[in-house]
Design a protein around this motif. Structure first.
Motif, mmCIF file in Angstrom:
data_model
loop_
_atom_site.group_PDB
_atom_site.id
_atom_site.type_symbol
_atom_site.label_atom_id
_atom_site.label_comp_id
_atom_site.label_asym_id
_atom_site.label_seq_id
_atom_site.Cartn_x
_atom_site.Cartn_y
_atom_site.Cartn_z
ATOM 1 N N ASN A 224 0.737 -1.437 -0.163
ATOM 2 C CA ASN A 224 -0.249 -0.325 0.408
ATOM 3 C C ASN A 224 0.838 1.115 0.131
ATOM 4 O O ASN A 224 0.385 2.389 -0.797
ATOM 5 N N SER A 227 2.397 0.967 -3.970
ATOM 6 C CA SER A 227 2.290 0.992 -4.999
ATOM 7 C C SER A 227 1.281 2.229 -5.670
ATOM 8 O O SER A 227 0.518 2.394 -6.708
ATOM 9 N N TYR A 228 1.462 3.335 -4.619
ATOM 10 C CA TYR A 228 0.236 4.258 -5.242
ATOM 11 C C TYR A 228 0.866 5.096 -6.583
ATOM 12 O O TYR A 228 0.689 5.522 -7.472
ATOM 13 N N THR A 229 2.292 4.781 -6.963
ATOM 14 C CA THR A 229 3.438 5.173 -7.699
ATOM 15 C C THR A 229 2.129 4.968 -9.518
ATOM 16 O O THR A 229 2.518 5.508 -10.189
ATOM 17 N N ASP A 230 1.954 3.729 -9.157
ATOM 18 C CA ASP A 230 1.643 2.645 -10.250
ATOM 19 C C ASP A 230 0.584 1.815 -9.566
ATOM 20 O O ASP A 230 1.046 0.728 -8.977
ATOM 21 N N LYS A 231 -0.616 2.214 -9.963
ATOM 22 C CA LYS A 231 -1.821 1.015 -9.396
ATOM 23 C C LYS A 231 -2.322 0.242 -10.346
ATOM 24 O O LYS A 231 -2.432 -0.913 -10.259
ATOM 25 N N ASP A 232 -1.360 -0.017 -11.750
ATOM 26 C CA ASP A 232 -1.537 -0.902 -12.532
ATOM 27 C C ASP A 232 -0.705 -2.394 -12.695
ATOM 28 O O ASP A 232 -0.787 -2.922 -12.858
ATOM 29 N N HIS A 234 0.015 -5.468 -10.550
ATOM 30 C CA HIS A 234 -1.433 -6.588 -9.683
ATOM 31 C C HIS A 234 0.163 -7.040 -8.723
ATOM 32 O O HIS A 234 0.915 -7.374 -9.184
#
Length: 357
Positions: A224, A227-232, A234
């Motif tokens: 969390n 990953s805010y820099t790249d929500k794509d 998985h």
């Protein structure tokens, strides 16, 4: 050569006179006929070398040296002994109460060389103390500098980043071409450098402390956070921890955080299915962790260099600090890391962290 101040203590006046006559031109000589008189001189003169006879009434030479070890630790101590007292000598040498012992009657050349060597030892001791004082001063200055980075420098930077967010909220981000984007990129890069500097500093300063580590709780928090820099991207997470694991929580967070951040950062821009796999298995004596991605990969010729400070591959990504900090943190906790990579399939890091129980 500076004047060497020598105190000689002996209950035989003839020996005191002989010593003074033999060495007065080479050293600044002080003599005392008893340990109590020697102590008075010691309290008033900054001496370099003290010579004491072992066999004296009331107080032996070894006893005198032991009595001044804490109050006057700097003068280097030489024992004169006219008889064999192996046990007392061994005890005095082992406890650092004397630097050297010489049998009586002394040889002038031997005693002269001993005094010179003793003075060299004295100077080395004083020089070392001064160096330690300088290092402590430098360390204090570094602490203040790091505090400045973490507070005074980062505060206005956070304010600038806040202004950029306001510009985004008001729909003005694209109103000036690429200027706002350039400002945001520079601000984020500067913030990243500050954060890595603090990580490196803390990794070198903070003593290792083992506490319970719950990977099932830690990994989602780190995902969390980064990953805010790249929500794509998985994430597939597989954690097997059916036992308590003890480790250095701060350094484990630094290690995993940097690797997760890199796995996101080095994704291919045109990749439609960006993936990061995190596999953790806690065994009897260690935690084995694999963090892999399907990103851009690393050339084989670069694999041995990626843990070097400021080493960067020819992309606009990263600062060359993240993996260096990872390796430094692992060294602190006796951990190991291995990497394999393929330009078409991505990169995998395997970490082993010993259980600190």
């Amino acid at each position: 050569m500076p004047t060497i101040r020598v105190l000689y203590i002996d209950d035989e006046e003839n020996n005191l006179n002989a010593f003074k006559a033999g060495f007065r031109r080479q050293y600044e000589i002080y003599t005392a006929i008893s340990a109590s008189e020697g102590l008075k001189i010691l309290q008033n003169v900054a001496l370099h070398v003290i010579i004491a006879d072992q066999k004296m009434p009331q107080t032996t030479g070894v006893e005198f040296f032991k009595s001044i070890a804490k109050t006057h630790p700097d003068p280097v101590r030489i024992l004169l002994t006219g008889y064999t007292d192996i046990e007392a000598l061994a005890d005095a040498i082992n406890h650092g109460d004397i630097y050297r012992y010489i049998t009586k009657p002394w040889n002038d050349l031997e005693l002269h060389n001993s005094i010179k060597n003793a003075y060299d030892a004295y100077k080395a001791k004083i020089d070392l103390r001064e160096k330690i004082t300088e290092l402590e001063k430098t360390n204090d200055e570094l602490n203040r500098f790091i505090y400045s980075i973490s507070h005074e420098l980062r505060a206005p930077l956070v304010s600038a980043m806040g202004v950029i967010n306001v510009v985004k909220m008001e729909g003005l981000y694209d109103s000036c071409g690429e200027y706002w984007s350039l400002i945001e990129t520079c601000a984020n890069k500067l913030d990243y450098y500050i954060q890595k500097t603090l990580q490196y500093y803390k990794n070198n300063k903070i003593a290792s402390e083992n506490t319970p580590v719950n990977f099932e709780k830690l990994i989602p928090e780190l995902i969390n956070l980064y990953s805010y820099t790249d929500k794509d991207t998985h994430f597939h997470v597989d954690i097997k921890q059916d036992r308590e694991f003890y480790g250095d929580a701060f350094r484990i967070e630094v290690i995993l955080g940097n690797l997760i951040s890199n796995a996101i950062k080095y994704q291919k821009e045109d990749e439609k299915d960006k993936k990061v796999n995190i596999i953790i298995e806690v065994k009897n004596h260690a935690a084995e962790i694999i963090i892999s991605d399907n990103g851009m990969g690393i050339l084989n010729e670069h694999l041995e260099k990626i843990f070097t400070q400021f080493f960067k591959i020819k992309t606009n990504h990263g600062t060359g600090l993240g993996l260096f900090i990872v390796k430094e943190a692992l060294n602190k906790i006796n951990g190991k890391i291995a990497v394999s990579s393929d330009l078409s399939e991505g990169t995998a890091f395997k970490i082993t962290i010993p259980d600190g129980k």
